[in-house]
Design a protein around this motif. Structure first.
Motif, PDB file in Angstrom:
ATOM      1  N   UNK A 172       0.816  -1.212   0.000  1.00 34.45           N
ATOM      2  CA  UNK A 172       0.000   0.000   0.000  1.00 34.45           C
ATOM      3  C   UNK A 172       0.849   1.262   0.000  1.00 34.45           C
ATOM      4  N   UNK A 173       0.344   2.282  -0.679  1.00 31.67           N
ATOM      5  CA  UNK A 173       0.949   3.608  -0.653  1.00 31.67           C
ATOM      6  C   UNK A 173       0.242   4.464   0.389  1.00 31.67           C
ATOM      7  N   UNK A 174       0.906   5.536   0.817  1.00 32.91           N
ATOM      8  CA  UNK A 174       0.217   6.509   1.660  1.00 32.91           C
ATOM      9  C   UNK A 174      -0.352   7.612   0.774  1.00 32.91           C
ATOM     10  N   UNK A 175      -0.950   8.631   1.387  1.00 37.22           N
ATOM     11  CA  UNK A 175      -1.610   9.675   0.604  1.00 37.22           C
ATOM     12  C   UNK A 175      -0.623  10.572  -0.132  1.00 37.22           C
ATOM     13  N   UNK A 176       0.664  10.455   0.189  1.00 38.86           N
ATOM     14  CA  UNK A 176       1.696  11.205  -0.527  1.00 38.86           C
ATOM     15  C   UNK A 176       2.311  10.386  -1.652  1.00 38.86           C
ATOM     16  N   UNK A 177       1.821   9.151  -1.836  1.00 39.60           N
ATOM     17  CA  UNK A 177       2.321   8.320  -2.918  1.00 39.60           C
ATOM     18  C   UNK A 177       3.571   7.543  -2.598  1.00 39.60           C
ATOM     19  N   UNK A 178       3.941   7.465  -1.331  1.00 36.95           N
ATOM     20  CA  UNK A 178       5.120   6.704  -0.918  1.00 36.95           C
ATOM     21  C   UNK A 178       4.716   5.323  -0.427  1.00 36.95           C
ATOM     22  N   UNK A 179       5.622   4.370  -0.536  1.00 33.04           N
ATOM     23  CA  UNK A 179       5.366   3.014  -0.074  1.00 33.04           C
ATOM     24  C   UNK A 179       5.228   2.976   1.440  1.00 33.04           C
ATOM     25  N   UNK A 180       4.339   2.123   1.914  1.00 38.64           N
ATOM     26  CA  UNK A 180       4.206   1.932   3.356  1.00 38.64           C
ATOM     27  C   UNK A 180       4.543   0.480   3.715  1.00 38.64           C
ATOM     28  N   UNK A 181       3.596  -0.434   3.511  1.00 41.59           N
ATOM     29  CA  UNK A 181       3.761  -1.816   3.951  1.00 41.59           C
ATOM     30  C   UNK A 181       2.811  -2.714   3.175  1.00 41.59           C
ATOM     31  N   UNK A 182       2.952  -4.025   3.379  1.00 50.64           N
ATOM     32  CA  UNK A 182       2.003  -4.962   2.824  1.00 50.64           C
ATOM     33  C   UNK A 182       0.801  -5.082   3.732  1.00 50.64           C
ATOM     34  N   UNK A 183      -0.169  -5.896   3.332  1.00 49.71           N
ATOM     35  CA  UNK A 183      -1.377  -6.053   4.139  1.00 49.71           C
ATOM     36  C   UNK A 183      -1.075  -6.737   5.467  1.00 49.71           C
ATOM     37  N   UNK A 184      -0.053  -7.598   5.478  1.00 48.74           N
ATOM     38  CA  UNK A 184       0.326  -8.281   6.727  1.00 48.74           C
ATOM     39  C   UNK A 184       1.843  -8.286   6.908  1.00 48.74           C
ATOM     40  N   UNK A 185       2.535  -7.375   6.245  1.00 47.59           N
ATOM     41  CA  UNK A 185       3.996  -7.462   6.250  1.00 47.59           C
ATOM     42  C   UNK A 185       4.636  -6.087   6.167  1.00 47.59           C
ATOM     43  N   UNK A 186       5.890  -6.019   6.620  1.00 40.05           N
ATOM     44  CA  UNK A 186       6.719  -4.843   6.400  1.00 40.05           C
ATOM     45  C   UNK A 186       7.591  -5.074   5.167  1.00 40.05           C
ATOM     46  N   UNK A 187       7.990  -3.986   4.552  1.00 37.10           N
ATOM     47  CA  UNK A 187       8.646  -4.026   3.248  1.00 37.10           C
ATOM     48  C   UNK A 187      10.089  -3.543   3.342  1.00 37.10           C
ATOM     49  N   UNK A 188      10.986  -4.243   2.621  1.00 38.70           N
ATOM     50  CA  UNK A 188      12.398  -3.864   2.555  1.00 38.70           C
ATOM     51  C   UNK A 188      12.877  -3.929   1.110  1.00 38.70           C
ATOM     52  N   UNK A 189      13.838  -3.073   0.788  1.00 39.54           N
ATOM     53  CA  UNK A 189      14.467  -3.018  -0.521  1.00 39.54           C
ATOM     54  C   UNK A 189      15.983  -2.975  -0.318  1.00 39.54           C
ATOM     55  N   UNK A 190      16.708  -3.814  -1.028  1.00 42.46           N
ATOM     56  CA  UNK A 190      18.169  -3.842  -0.923  1.00 42.46           C
ATOM     57  C   UNK A 190      18.794  -3.340  -2.217  1.00 42.46           C
ATOM     58  N   UNK A 191      19.792  -2.481  -2.082  1.00 48.49           N
ATOM     59  CA  UNK A 191      20.533  -1.983  -3.235  1.00 48.49           C
ATOM     60  C   UNK A 191      21.978  -1.772  -2.813  1.00 48.49           C
ATOM     61  N   UNK A 192      22.876  -2.545  -3.416  1.00 48.61           N
ATOM     62  CA  UNK A 192      24.272  -2.489  -2.999  1.00 48.61           C
ATOM     63  C   UNK A 192      24.400  -2.981  -1.573  1.00 48.61           C
TER      64      UNK A 192
END
Length: 290
Positions: A172-192
């Motif tokens: 889900x996104x927030x009202x500013x269009x940024x990523x928040x979390x999944x319906x039952x999960x927290x989200x992570x992104x790895x780069x380098x």
């Protein structure tokens, strides 16, 4: 009997377990809950889950905080002979004859269940999860973002979108269009050598497993950045993953039908999952149930 429910400290067979139709949890979704993974008969990180539960009750202005939950949890795990499975703790504001005044209820209702079963098999981790970005959004300014409320309708609607799309999760996104979390999960992104995750201010639930994984990642030498993440950044990463107590650390390999990197579970995710499991093993001693 292995199919009991604990209601306000009393063990009741599942078929006879009931709460009042005047309970605020039923009437308004007025309560909080926690889902805890059980390993070898022991609920992992139960103290941390209890801290979040109590914080949620305080945010919702519960007049009286329930006592004895940890004792009740041990009782239901033992009664149902759960070795590896799922513990769920729900606390509602209790019964009320009419109205929504939060001060009208004196005694909360506590319902605890425990059931045997490993939530996700090895195949799920080898395949990884597929997700969509949901249309429904989260209000990052609402205090309810930080409460694991029994009124879970925003997440349920988003999960319905995932089901319609034939995928495992919805982000889900927030009202500013940024990523928040999944319906039952927290989200992570790895780069380098950096791992990114949406900040608490983005409108996420402060996940117990999320916090542990952040600490483990830093101990492993990764830089962890909590902040604003736009959806397009997700597909630009080397890999992504989801966390919660039941998922542990789950690879996220596809978003909106587009592959994350090469569309395969990544090495960082695998290393973090192994480190997490090693932590579990170090803190959980074998149970007589095994």
């Amino acid at each position: 009997m292995r199919d009991n429910v604990c209601i306000n400290g009393e063990l009741v067979p599942k078929g006879k377990a009931m709460v009042s139709v005047f309970d605020r949890g039923f009437l308004y979704g007025d309560g909080v809950f926690e889902t805890v993974r059980i390993y070898n008969g022991i609920p992992f990180m139960l103290d941390e889950h209890m801290e979040r539960l109590i914080a949620g009750l305080k945010t919702l202005r519960f007049q009286r905080l329930p006592a004895g939950i940890k004792v009740y949890a041990s009782r239901i795990i033992e009664a149902n002979k759960v070795g590896n499975g799922i513990l769920r703790i729900a606390v509602t504001r209790g019964e009320v004859e009419a109205g929504i005044d939060p001060l009208a209820c004196k005694e909360p209702t506590v319902v605890i269940t425990a059931k045997e079963g490993i939530p996700y098999n090895d195949e799920a981790y080898s395949r990884g999860f597929r997700a969509i970005v949901a249309n429904i959004r989260k209000d990052q300014n609402s205090p309810l973002c930080r409460v694991k409320s029994t009124n879970f309708l925003t997440h349920i609607l988003a999960r319905g979108e995932a089901t319609d799309a034939g995928v495992d999760e919805a982000v889900m996104l927030n009202y500013e269009g940024s990523l928040t979390e999944g319906t039952v999960s927290n989200l992570f992104l790895a780069k380098g050598d950096t791992i990114f995750t949406p900040s608490i201010e983005s409108g996420i639930l402060p996940g117990v497993t999320r916090k542990v994984v952040i600490e483990l990642a830093r101990e492993m030498g990764f830089k962890v950045t909590e902040g604003e993440i736009k959806p397009e950044e997700l597909l630009g990463g080397d890999e992504a993953f989801l966390t919660n107590s039941l998922l542990e650390v789950m690879p996220l390999v596809e978003v909106n039908r587009q592959a994350v990197s090469d569309g395969l579970p990544g090495k960082i995710t695998a290393a973090l999952r192994k480190t997490y499991i090693d932590l579990v093993k170090s803190k959980i001693t074998p149970s007589p149930l095994q």
